[in-house]
Structures are given as structure tokens and as C-alpha cells.
Scaffold this active site. Structure first.
Site, short mmCIF file in Angstrom:
data_model
loop_
_atom_site.label_atom_id
_atom_site.label_comp_id
_atom_site.label_asym_id
_atom_site.label_seq_id
_atom_site.Cartn_x
_atom_site.Cartn_y
_atom_site.Cartn_z
N ASP A 92 -9.99 -0.57 1.31
CA ASP A 92 -9.11 -0.05 2.35
C ASP A 92 -10.00 0.61 3.41
OD1 ASP A 92 -6.33 0.16 3.09
OD2 ASP A 92 -6.63 2.32 3.02
N GLU B 216 0.85 -1.20 0.00
CA GLU B 216 0.00 0.00 0.00
C GLU B 216 0.87 1.24 0.00
OE1 GLU B 216 -2.81 -0.11 3.24
OE2 GLU B 216 -3.71 -1.95 2.48
P1 ITT Z 1 -5.90 -5.92 3.46
O1 ITT Z 1 -4.99 -7.06 3.08
O2 ITT Z 1 -7.29 -6.05 2.88
O3 ITT Z 1 -5.31 -4.54 3.19
P2 ITT Z 1 -5.72 -5.08 6.26
O4 ITT Z 1 -6.09 -5.77 7.53
O5 ITT Z 1 -4.32 -4.59 6.08
O6 ITT Z 1 -6.14 -6.05 5.05
P3 ITT Z 1 -6.81 -2.32 6.15
O7 ITT Z 1 -5.48 -1.72 5.89
O8 ITT Z 1 -7.96 -1.87 5.30
O9 ITT Z 1 -6.76 -3.92 6.03
O10 ITT Z 1 -7.25 -2.13 7.65
C1 ITT Z 1 -6.71 -1.16 8.50
C2 ITT Z 1 -6.86 -1.60 9.93
O11 ITT Z 1 -8.21 -1.46 10.32
C3 ITT Z 1 -6.47 -3.05 10.20
O12 ITT Z 1 -5.80 -3.11 11.44
C4 ITT Z 1 -7.80 -3.78 10.28
O13 ITT Z 1 -7.75 -4.88 11.17
C5 ITT Z 1 -8.71 -2.68 10.81
N1 ITT Z 1 -10.09 -2.82 10.30
C6 ITT Z 1 -10.49 -2.78 9.01
N2 ITT Z 1 -11.81 -2.95 8.93
C7 ITT Z 1 -12.26 -3.11 10.20
C8 ITT Z 1 -13.53 -3.34 10.78
O14 ITT Z 1 -14.61 -3.48 10.04
N3 ITT Z 1 -13.61 -3.42 12.10
C9 ITT Z 1 -12.51 -3.31 12.88
N4 ITT Z 1 -11.29 -3.12 12.43
C10 ITT Z 1 -11.15 -3.02 11.09
#
Ligand code: ITT
Length: 185
Positions: free
Chosen positions: A64, A35
Site C-alpha cells: 500500500d 481496503e
Molecule cells: P492496489 O490494487 O495495489 O491497491 P492501487 O493503485 O489502489 O493498487 P494504492 O492504494 O497503494 O494502489 O495507491 C494509492 C495511490 O497512489 C494510487 O492512486 C496510485 O496510483 C498512487 N501511487 C502508488 N504508488 C505510486 C508511485 O510509485 N508513484 C506515483 N503514484 C503512486
């Protein structure tokens, strides 16, 4: 069949539940992609999708997400993943001691339909709890109480969470789009 690219099983579970309810099949590409660093979740989502076009051989989507905490000037926002991995929910609770607890969760879906990228967003306002509530421990859910609910999202079923969550709202827009534009999915 539509591909969802993510390294996060919780996202996939929520997304798959919504797509199934609308009769749409989804296959999960379990992959961690790079990212870019940007201060906008929209831009990060768009750029990540754009960079994956050459790597995924069909239409696909990614998303994201980030949590914007008012008393912290919008932090962690696009840095939500890093903050979750480092100070975690306990660190957030410490930072918020004696402060206002309003927060907004944001999701931006980016969909490559084979020709162009479309984006769909969803936002859910809520508050940060004063302690950690273990249940379905996905990221910030153990401390994020969506407005209209009395408990953190970690204590909701996937279906209950989808009805109020940022991801659920973005998915409704996305599902409407694919139903309108795709003959076969
Ligand atoms: P990807 O591989 O899809 O990018 P990721 O876990 O890195 O997975 P993000 O960067 O979008 O995804 O997420 C940013 C943070 O927010 C990450 O620590 C997630 O666990 C958290 N997060 C995302 N969606 C959430 C939700 O619906 N409820 C609680 N935490 C969430």
C-alpha cells in the site's frame, strides 16, 4: 515463485524489474481487493494482507502506498487513491498554489510467508512540481520530483525510479529478507 497481488500494472512492472534483477520470479495476481479505512498505511497494508490469506493459495505479498503532503497536513496519505481518482494531480496543484511543496511518498509491503506477515517500508522525500509532466503516467509521478532528481518520476525509466523510490527502498528490504529466509523461491 512468489505472488504479487495488486490491480496496478505500474506497481507490478517496478516490482518485477527489481525481483528479476535478483533472480527471483514473480507472478502477478491482477486483483482489486477491499481496503479498510484507517489513517495508517501500515495498518491498511497489514489488514489487507491478512484478509487475503484465505483467498491466495501460497505465499504472496501486497503493498500500500500514499503521498504525504506537508502543506496539506499530511493529506492525502492513506486516501491517495481516492484523491487521485477525484481531484487528481491538477487538483493537488491547485491546492498547493502559494504553499510549500514538500512531500514524502511511502510504501509498505506486507508479505505472507505461509506462517506470518512481515512488513517492509520505504520512504522518499521530494517536492511537488508546479505543473504536470506527462511521461510514464503512474498516479502522482507526473507531479512528484524525488529529492536528488531534477524531473518528476514520470520522466524516469523504471530502473531509475526504482533506485530512488519508496517502493524500490521497501523492495530492497523485502528482497534481503527472502534471500535470508527462503531456500527456494
Ligand atoms: P492496489 O490494487 O495495489 O491497491 P492501487 O493503485 O489502489 O493498487 P494504492 O492504494 O497503494 O494502489 O495507491 C494509492 C495511490 O497512489 C494510487 O492512486 C496510485 O496510483 C498512487 N501511487 C502508488 N504508488 C505510486 C508511485 O510509485 N508513484 C506515483 N503514484 C503512486
Amino acid at each position: 515463485m512468489i505472488k504479487f497481488v495488486s490491480s496496478n500494472v505500474h506497481k507490478y512492472e517496478e516490482i518485477d524489474s527489481m525481483l528479476k534483477a535478483h533472480g527471483i520470479e514473480c507472478s502477478w495476481v491482477n486483483m482489486k481487493y477491499e481496503e479498510i479505512q484507517e489513517d495508517s498505511i501500515e495498518k491498511i497494508s497489514w489488514e489487507s494482507c491478512n484478509r487475503l490469506i484465505d483467498k491466495i493459495d501460497s505465499k504472496f505479498f501486497i503493498e500500500d502506498s500514499g503521498i504525504i503532503i506537508e502543506a496539506l497536513g499530511g493529506f492525502p496519505g492513506p486516501y491517495s487513491s481516492y484523491v487521485q481518482r477525484t481531484i487528481g494531480n491538477e487538483g493537488i496543484l491547485k491546492l498547493l498554489e502559494g504553499k510549500k511543496r514538500n512531500a514524502t511518498f511511502v510504501t509498505v509491503i506486507s508479505y505472507w510467508d505461509g506462517h506470518q506477515i512481515f512488513q517492509f517500508d520505504g520512504k522518499t522525500a521530494g517536492t511537488i512540481a508546479t505543473s504536470i509532466f506527462h511521461g510514464r503516467d503512474f498516479g502522482y509521478d507526473p507531479i512528484f520530483i524525488p529529492n536528488g532528481k531534477t524531473v518528476p518520476a514520470s520522466l524516469l525509466s523504471i530502473e531509475e525510479k526504482n533506485q530512488v523510490s519508496q517502493r524500490g527502498k521497501a523492495m530492497i528490504k523485502f528482497i534481503e529478507h527472502i534471500k535470508e529466509t527462503e531456500k527456494e523461491i
